[in-house]
Design a protein around this motif. Structure first.
Motif, PDB file in Angstrom:
ATOM      1  N   GLN A 143      -9.832  30.792   4.162  1.00 18.22           N
ATOM      2  CA  GLN A 143     -11.222  30.896   5.164  1.00 18.22           C
ATOM      3  C   GLN A 143     -12.349  30.834   4.305  1.00 18.22           C
ATOM      4  N   ASP A 144     -12.221  31.147   2.965  1.00 19.63           N
ATOM      5  CA  ASP A 144     -13.535  31.401   2.085  1.00 19.63           C
ATOM      6  C   ASP A 144     -13.730  29.910   1.816  1.00 19.63           C
TER       7      ASP A 144
ATOM      8  N   GLY B  80       2.091  38.892   1.214  1.00 25.85           N
ATOM      9  CA  GLY B  80       0.834  38.909   0.406  1.00 25.85           C
ATOM     10  C   GLY B  80       0.504  37.598   0.095  1.00 25.85           C
ATOM     11  N   ARG B  81       1.267  36.775  -0.399  1.00 27.30           N
ATOM     12  CA  ARG B  81       1.149  35.148  -0.870  1.00 27.30           C
ATOM     13  C   ARG B  81       0.411  34.486   0.402  1.00 27.30           C
ATOM     14  N   LEU B  82       1.179  34.838   1.474  1.00 27.13           N
ATOM     15  CA  LEU B  82       0.461  34.118   2.797  1.00 27.13           C
ATOM     16  C   LEU B  82      -0.871  34.419   3.150  1.00 27.13           C
ATOM     17  N   ALA B  83      -1.174  35.899   3.043  1.00 25.80           N
ATOM     18  CA  ALA B  83      -2.330  36.372   3.407  1.00 25.80           C
ATOM     19  C   ALA B  83      -3.421  35.895   2.233  1.00 25.80           C
ATOM     20  N   THR B  84      -3.182  35.872   1.054  1.00 26.57           N
ATOM     21  CA  THR B  84      -4.094  35.370   0.205  1.00 26.57           C
ATOM     22  C   THR B  84      -4.354  34.020   0.202  1.00 26.57           C
ATOM     23  N   GLU B  85      -3.524  33.000   0.682  1.00 22.02           N
ATOM     24  CA  GLU B  85      -3.724  31.726   0.858  1.00 22.02           C
ATOM     25  C   GLU B  85      -4.636  31.514   2.103  1.00 22.02           C
ATOM     26  N   ALA B  86      -4.283  32.277   3.072  1.00 21.82           N
ATOM     27  CA  ALA B  86      -5.257  32.439   4.203  1.00 21.82           C
ATOM     28  C   ALA B  86      -6.760  32.714   3.926  1.00 21.82           C
ATOM     29  N   LEU B  87      -6.666  33.721   3.438  1.00 23.02           N
ATOM     30  CA  LEU B  87      -8.387  34.398   2.793  1.00 23.02           C
ATOM     31  C   LEU B  87      -9.037  33.067   2.159  1.00 23.02           C
TER      32      LEU B  87
ATOM     33  N   SER C  39     -15.855  30.000   6.667  1.00 17.15           N
ATOM     34  CA  SER C  39     -15.853  30.895   7.855  1.00 17.15           C
ATOM     35  C   SER C  39     -15.386  32.444   7.536  1.00 17.15           C
ATOM     36  N   GLY C  40     -15.740  32.780   6.084  1.00 17.46           N
ATOM     37  CA  GLY C  40     -15.290  34.019   5.609  1.00 17.46           C
ATOM     38  C   GLY C  40     -16.456  35.265   5.687  1.00 17.46           C
ATOM     39  N   THR C  41     -16.329  36.216   5.431  1.00 14.12           N
ATOM     40  CA  THR C  41     -17.212  37.193   5.633  1.00 14.12           C
ATOM     41  C   THR C  41     -18.316  37.171   4.179  1.00 14.12           C
TER      42      THR C  41
END
Length: 148
Positions: free
Chosen positions: A141-142, A131-138, A146-148
């Motif tokens: 990205q933001d 979860g921490r890795l995914a949050t960091e990646a998102l 390059s995020g949505t």
């Protein structure tokens, strides 16, 4: 295989049998006291010696171990349980299979895998780390736009 000068008389099963293993700092004071009080002298001194200062033999060890677990009021506790517990904790700390093999002196993965018990606490820790890795990646990205 006969031992060389200064080597213990018990041959190691594999080359990994002689290695340096780090221990938690928490154990160092007790380990130093134990070595200074009970172990053989010098760098080549045996960690466990018999009553006459020679290599510890099975009969002497069994007597000594039985007395120690009786005094500690433990039952059904075997010497190898210490290794198993330590290696299970090492596995739960996040050590890789290769790191476990090096630490335990195993030359194959088969033996090292025994210590990789599945535990719900560890599964929760893995999920939290994901979860921490995914949050960091998102977040990255933001920030990069390059995020949505």
């Amino acid at each position: 295989m006969s031992p060389s000068a200064g080597e213990p008389s018990v041959p190691r099963r594999t080359a990994a049998g002689k290695r340096i293993v780090s221990v938690p700092e928490l154990l160092l004071p007790d380990l130093r006291t134990r070595l200074n009080t009970y172990a053989g002298e010098g760098e080549e001194g045996l960690v466990f010696i018999g009553p006459k200062g020679a290599q510890l033999r099975r009969a002497n060890f069994t007597r000594t171990w039985s007395k120690a677990i009786t005094e500690a009021k433990l039952t059904g506790f075997h010497f190898h349980d210490l290794r198993h517990t330590g290696n299970t904790f090492a596995s739960q700390s996040g050590a890789t299979l290769r790191e476990l093999m090096n630490r335990m002196g195993h030359s194959t993965t088969r033996a090292a895998l025994i210590y990789q018990h599945t535990a719900m606490e560890r599964d929760r820790a893995i999920a939290d780390a994901l979860g921490r890795l995914a949050t960091e990646a998102l977040t990255k990205q933001d920030q990069d736009g390059s995020g949505t």
